[in-house]
Scaffold this motif. Structure first.
Motif, PDB file in Angstrom:
ATOM      1  N   UNK A   1       0.794  -1.258   0.069  1.00 18.85           N
ATOM      2  CA  UNK A   1      -0.071  -0.055   0.035  1.00 18.85           C
ATOM      3  C   UNK A   1       0.992   1.291  -0.062  1.00 18.85           C
ATOM      4  N   UNK A   2       1.853   1.132   0.799  1.00 17.05           N
ATOM      5  CA  UNK A   2       2.978   2.468   0.811  1.00 17.05           C
ATOM      6  C   UNK A   2       3.753   2.570  -0.416  1.00 17.05           C
ATOM      7  N   UNK A   3       3.823   1.625  -1.143  1.00 14.23           N
ATOM      8  CA  UNK A   3       4.670   1.797  -2.564  1.00 14.23           C
ATOM      9  C   UNK A   3       3.599   2.315  -3.565  1.00 14.23           C
ATOM     10  N   UNK A   4       2.395   2.375  -3.445  1.00  9.36           N
ATOM     11  CA  UNK A   4       1.303   3.080  -4.326  1.00  9.36           C
ATOM     12  C   UNK A   4       1.757   2.856  -5.813  1.00  9.36           C
ATOM     13  N   UNK A   5       2.180   1.532  -6.117  1.00  9.49           N
ATOM     14  CA  UNK A   5       1.982   1.264  -7.464  1.00  9.49           C
ATOM     15  C   UNK A   5       0.769   1.277  -8.096  1.00  9.49           C
ATOM     16  N   UNK A   6       0.773   1.531  -9.334  1.00  5.08           N
ATOM     17  CA  UNK A   6      -0.507   1.575 -10.072  1.00  5.08           C
ATOM     18  C   UNK A   6      -1.508   0.307  -9.976  1.00  5.08           C
ATOM     19  N   UNK A   7      -0.686  -0.547  -9.865  1.00  3.23           N
ATOM     20  CA  UNK A   7      -1.630  -1.831  -9.911  1.00  3.23           C
ATOM     21  C   UNK A   7      -2.156  -2.148  -8.391  1.00  3.23           C
ATOM     22  N   UNK A   8      -1.562  -1.324  -7.551  1.00  2.65           N
ATOM     23  CA  UNK A   8      -2.035  -1.905  -6.246  1.00  2.65           C
ATOM     24  C   UNK A   8      -3.286  -0.799  -5.755  1.00  2.65           C
TER      25      UNK A   8
END
Length: 119
Positions: free
Chosen positions: A84-91
Protein backbone atom coordinates in the motif's frame (compact mmCIF):
# COMPACT_ATOMS: atom_id res chain seq x y z
CA UNK A 1 -2.88 6.56 -6.04
CA UNK A 2 -5.81 4.43 -7.05
CA UNK A 3 -9.17 4.51 -5.39
CA UNK A 4 -9.91 1.40 -3.43
CA UNK A 5 -12.75 -1.00 -3.29
CA UNK A 6 -12.54 -1.72 0.43
CA UNK A 7 -15.54 -0.55 2.43
CA UNK A 8 -15.33 2.80 4.13
CA UNK A 9 -14.37 2.71 7.78
CA UNK A 10 -16.04 4.80 10.48
CA UNK A 11 -13.13 7.24 10.09
CA UNK A 12 -13.37 7.01 6.29
CA UNK A 13 -10.85 6.52 3.52
CA UNK A 14 -7.19 5.64 3.58
CA UNK A 15 -6.35 7.75 6.61
CA UNK A 16 -9.15 6.02 8.50
CA UNK A 17 -7.73 2.61 7.65
CA UNK A 18 -4.27 3.76 8.73
CA UNK A 19 -5.68 4.97 12.04
CA UNK A 20 -7.58 1.70 12.56
CA UNK A 21 -4.37 -0.28 12.09
CA UNK A 22 -2.50 1.98 14.49
CA UNK A 23 -5.31 1.76 17.03
CA UNK A 24 -5.47 -2.02 16.82
CA UNK A 25 -1.73 -2.34 17.36
CA UNK A 26 -1.76 0.25 20.15
CA UNK A 27 -4.20 -1.90 22.11
CA UNK A 28 -1.95 -4.93 22.37
CA UNK A 29 1.54 -4.39 20.95
CA UNK A 30 2.90 -2.33 23.88
CA UNK A 31 1.95 -4.87 26.56
CA UNK A 32 2.64 -8.05 24.57
CA UNK A 33 5.68 -6.97 22.56
CA UNK A 34 6.89 -3.83 24.32
CA UNK A 35 6.65 -1.82 21.09
CA UNK A 36 5.77 1.86 21.36
CA UNK A 37 2.95 2.84 19.01
CA UNK A 38 2.71 6.53 18.11
CA UNK A 39 -0.57 8.33 18.77
CA UNK A 40 -1.31 8.85 15.09
CA UNK A 41 0.05 7.91 11.71
CA UNK A 42 0.39 10.08 8.65
CA UNK A 43 -0.27 7.55 5.91
CA UNK A 44 0.43 4.15 4.42
CA UNK A 45 4.24 4.50 4.58
CA UNK A 46 4.16 5.14 8.31
CA UNK A 47 1.71 2.27 8.80
CA UNK A 48 4.06 -0.01 6.85
CA UNK A 49 6.97 0.97 9.10
CA UNK A 50 4.84 0.47 12.22
CA UNK A 51 3.56 -2.98 11.23
CA UNK A 52 7.09 -4.02 10.23
CA UNK A 53 8.44 -2.95 13.64
CA UNK A 54 5.71 -4.97 15.37
CA UNK A 55 6.40 -7.99 13.15
CA UNK A 56 10.13 -7.81 13.88
CA UNK A 57 9.46 -7.46 17.62
CA UNK A 58 7.27 -10.57 17.47
CA UNK A 59 10.24 -12.52 16.13
CA UNK A 60 12.27 -11.92 19.29
CA UNK A 61 9.47 -12.13 21.85
CA UNK A 62 8.06 -15.17 23.62
CA UNK A 63 4.41 -14.96 22.61
CA UNK A 64 1.34 -16.37 24.32
CA UNK A 65 -1.11 -18.54 22.40
CA UNK A 66 -0.27 -19.50 18.83
CA UNK A 67 2.84 -17.41 18.42
CA UNK A 68 3.86 -18.96 15.11
CA UNK A 69 0.54 -18.01 13.51
CA UNK A 70 0.71 -14.52 15.01
CA UNK A 71 4.21 -14.00 13.63
CA UNK A 72 3.17 -15.22 10.18
CA UNK A 73 0.09 -12.98 10.14
CA UNK A 74 2.15 -9.96 11.17
CA UNK A 75 4.71 -10.57 8.43
CA UNK A 76 1.97 -10.87 5.81
CA UNK A 77 0.32 -7.72 7.21
CA UNK A 78 3.67 -5.90 6.96
CA UNK A 79 4.03 -6.97 3.32
CA UNK A 80 0.49 -5.80 2.52
CA UNK A 81 1.11 -2.46 4.27
CA UNK A 82 4.37 -2.07 2.32
CA UNK A 83 2.49 -2.72 -0.94
CA UNK A 84 0.00 0.00 0.00
CA UNK A 85 2.84 2.38 0.82
CA UNK A 86 4.52 1.72 -2.53
CA UNK A 87 1.41 3.09 -4.29
CA UNK A 88 2.15 1.27 -7.53
CA UNK A 89 -0.59 1.76 -10.10
CA UNK A 90 -1.65 -1.88 -9.93
CA UNK A 91 -2.04 -1.74 -6.13
CA UNK A 92 -5.41 -0.99 -4.57
CA UNK A 93 -4.17 0.97 -1.56
CA UNK A 94 -7.32 0.71 0.54
CA UNK A 95 -7.68 -3.02 -0.14
CA UNK A 96 -4.04 -3.62 0.85
CA UNK A 97 -4.51 -1.59 4.04
CA UNK A 98 -7.73 -3.44 4.83
CA UNK A 99 -5.85 -6.73 4.37
CA UNK A 100 -3.05 -5.49 6.64
CA UNK A 101 -5.61 -4.55 9.27
CA UNK A 102 -7.24 -7.98 9.03
CA UNK A 103 -3.85 -9.63 9.44
CA UNK A 104 -3.14 -7.62 12.59
CA UNK A 105 -6.53 -8.68 13.95
CA UNK A 106 -5.82 -12.34 13.15
CA UNK A 107 -2.44 -12.04 14.88
CA UNK A 108 -4.14 -10.68 18.01
CA UNK A 109 -6.65 -13.54 17.96
CA UNK A 110 -3.80 -16.05 17.61
CA UNK A 111 -2.25 -14.54 20.72
CA UNK A 112 -5.50 -15.03 22.61
CA UNK A 113 -6.24 -11.33 22.88
CA UNK A 114 -9.80 -10.01 22.79
CA UNK A 115 -10.60 -8.41 19.44
CA UNK A 116 -13.80 -6.37 19.12
CA UNK A 117 -16.17 -7.38 16.37
CA UNK A 118 -16.42 -4.73 13.66
CA UNK A 119 -18.79 -4.58 10.71
Amino acid sequence: MTTGTAPETPHGGIEGLCEHIRGALAEWAPRVLGVHVHRSVSGPAEVARLVDVVAEAAEVTVLPGDGATARAELHVAAARAAAAAAERTQVDVRAELAAARAGCRRAAVALGLPVPVTP
